[in-house]
Design an enzyme around this catalytic site. Structure first.
Site, PDB file in Angstrom:
ATOM      1  N   TYR A   1     113.503  61.780  80.455  1.00 57.40           N
ATOM      2  CA  TYR A   1     112.451  61.639  81.464  1.00 57.40           C
ATOM      3  C   TYR A   1     112.666  62.609  82.638  1.00 57.40           C
ATOM      4  O   TYR A   1     111.772  63.385  83.000  1.00 57.40           O
ATOM      5  CB  TYR A   1     112.373  60.190  81.985  1.00 57.40           C
ATOM      6  CG  TYR A   1     111.558  60.143  83.247  1.00 57.40           C
ATOM      7  CD1 TYR A   1     110.177  60.220  83.184  1.00 57.40           C
ATOM      8  CD2 TYR A   1     112.171  60.148  84.506  1.00 57.40           C
ATOM      9  CE1 TYR A   1     109.414  60.276  84.330  1.00 57.40           C
ATOM     10  CE2 TYR A   1     111.420  60.201  85.657  1.00 57.40           C
ATOM     11  CZ  TYR A   1     110.044  60.267  85.567  1.00 57.40           C
ATOM     12  OH  TYR A   1     109.302  60.344  86.707  1.00 57.40           O
TER      13      TYR A   1
ATOM     14  N   GLU B   1     113.017  62.152  91.875  1.00 55.54           N
ATOM     15  CA  GLU B   1     112.931  61.457  90.582  1.00 55.54           C
ATOM     16  C   GLU B   1     114.071  60.458  90.414  1.00 55.54           C
ATOM     17  O   GLU B   1     113.874  59.369  89.897  1.00 55.54           O
ATOM     18  CB  GLU B   1     112.962  62.475  89.420  1.00 55.54           C
ATOM     19  CG  GLU B   1     111.712  63.329  89.314  1.00 55.54           C
ATOM     20  CD  GLU B   1     110.454  62.508  89.047  1.00 55.54           C
ATOM     21  OE1 GLU B   1     110.561  61.358  88.589  1.00 55.54           O
ATOM     22  OE2 GLU B   1     109.355  63.023  89.324  1.00 55.54           O
TER      23      GLU B   1
ATOM     24  N   ASP C   1     107.715  57.555  81.218  1.00 57.47           N
ATOM     25  CA  ASP C   1     108.417  56.489  81.942  1.00 57.47           C
ATOM     26  C   ASP C   1     107.596  55.201  81.771  1.00 57.47           C
ATOM     27  O   ASP C   1     106.609  55.181  81.033  1.00 57.47           O
ATOM     28  CB  ASP C   1     108.623  56.855  83.425  1.00 57.47           C
ATOM     29  CG  ASP C   1     107.317  56.842  84.209  1.00 57.47           C
ATOM     30  OD1 ASP C   1     106.233  56.798  83.584  1.00 57.47           O
ATOM     31  OD2 ASP C   1     107.365  56.868  85.454  1.00 57.47           O
TER      32      ASP C   1
END
Ligand code: SF4
Length: 356
Positions: free
Chosen positions: A117, A34, A135
């Site tokens: 996020y 991520e 996102d």
């Protein structure tokens, strides 16, 4: 399960890209993927992810690495604060959490560099917790699916998208659902030319029905871009070494190495720079100039850097105390900003004509 959830999950199962961080529940690997993929395309991030995991296979190894090693693994990817924060977060987990990755959204958010996020992504994908990710891909897909016409970068627009995302989340398998909506945004509901004719949700898409796809998402704010003027001093001396300095302070490229820098308010002619007080303060004896490059332009998200490289010859030991001498041939092994790395690569190939 709603119709949108059902169609989206079936489409995802059939069409998802095979990527190494899919089909794992290891929170460390999910976190690394991520962070690598923030501001980075999958194609570009994939090799960085693989190299990073090979070099730092778990929290303990990352926590005990030197920051320079971590920055080296990040070299070329940009946004180096991501790597610095990961290093700090790994040390925190190792020292304060007995090496165990936090498993709740609230605890994940306490980690350096982890915002809503990333916390939602790790909490849902690794731990199956019902937190919706929001996102850029998700914002675009939901803005179109629900024909949201308020600017998505306003508080009102953001709240609306977050409300939709939480409402749409399939809480039985939130990790898979989050990945599915992100994948839809990344591969089908793209910023330009979305593939509506291949979209599994076209029948439910309000923007498609209203013919407003091309107008969404609405953005209100204009990004302010600042132009900066960097004069890098490439200090050669007789032992085929170059001096570098480490960047610190709260600025771009913190922790990376650069040629000693004089930043000016505008483009400055090299001979004028060499007569400036700032230049004279740097050297115990005034060096000779070998030549200088053309101005190189380097774009960052909120800044444009106009850089010139001025090659000068100094005697060994005549630089500043905090400068680090590095053999010219080893420069590529240092964590350097991409601007400097690229310049040096081209310079070594002797393809940078120096002006005098
Ligand atoms: S139909 Fe088109 S605009 Fe609507 S969600 Fe699908 S790809 Fe996006």
């Amino acid at each position: 399960m709603t119709c949108i959830q059902d169609l989206l999950l079936k489409w995802y199962e059939k069409n998802k890209r095979q990527l190494p961080w899919r089909d794992t529940c290891n929170p460390y690997k999910i976190w690394v993927s991520e962070v690598v993929l923030q501001q980075t395309r999958v194609n570009q991030g994939l090799n960085y992810y693989l190299n990073f995991i090979e070099k730092f296979p778990n929290i303990k190894v990352l926590a005990s690495a030197q920051l320079d090693e971590v920055l080296m693994a990040w070299k070329g990817l940009g946004y180096y604060s991501r790597a610095r924060n990961m290093h700090l977060a790994a040390q925190y987990i190792d020292n304060e959490c007995e090496g165990r990755f936090p498993s709740t959204y609230a605890d994940l958010k306490k980690l350096k560099g982890i915002g809503p996020y990333t916390a939602a992504a790790v909490a849902s994908i690794a731990f199956g917790q019902p937190h919706a990710v929001v996102d850029g891909n998700v914002i675009r897909a939901y803005a179109r699916l629900f024909n949201v016409d308020v600017p998505v970068d306003s508080k009102e627009g953001r709240n609306e998208i977050e409300r939709i995302a939480a409402e749409q989340l399939y809480s039985t398998d939130p990790g898979k659902y989050n990945q599915a909506i992100m994948e839809l945004g990344a591969t089908i509901c793209t910023p330009r030319n979305p593939k509506c004719n291949e979209c599994p949700l076209v029948g439910s898409c309000k923007a498609f029905l209203a013919k407003s796809v091309a107008l969404l998402p609405v953005k209100g704010r204009k990004v302010q871009v600042r132009t900066r003027f960097f004069n890098f001093l490439v200090c050669h001396h007789s032992h085929k070494e170059i001096y570098l300095e480490k960047r610190d302070g709260n600025d771009i490229w913190k922790g990376l190495y650069q040629f000693p820098l004089i930043e000016t308010d505008g483009l400055t002619a090299p001979d004028r720079l060499l007569r400036s007080q700032e230049f004279k303060k740097m050297f115990q004896e005034l060096p000779a100039m070998e030549g200088f490059s053309e101005v190189v332009q380097h774009k960052l998200t909120h800044q444009v850097i106009k850089a010139r490289f001025i090659h000068i010859i100094i005697r060994r030991g005549k630089g500043q105390n905090h400068w680090v001498p590095v053999a010219e041939v080893n420069l590529g092994e240092m964590p350097l900003p991409r601007l400097i790395d690229s310049y040096w690569e081209v310079f070594l190939q002797k393809s940078v004509p120096l002006n005098i």
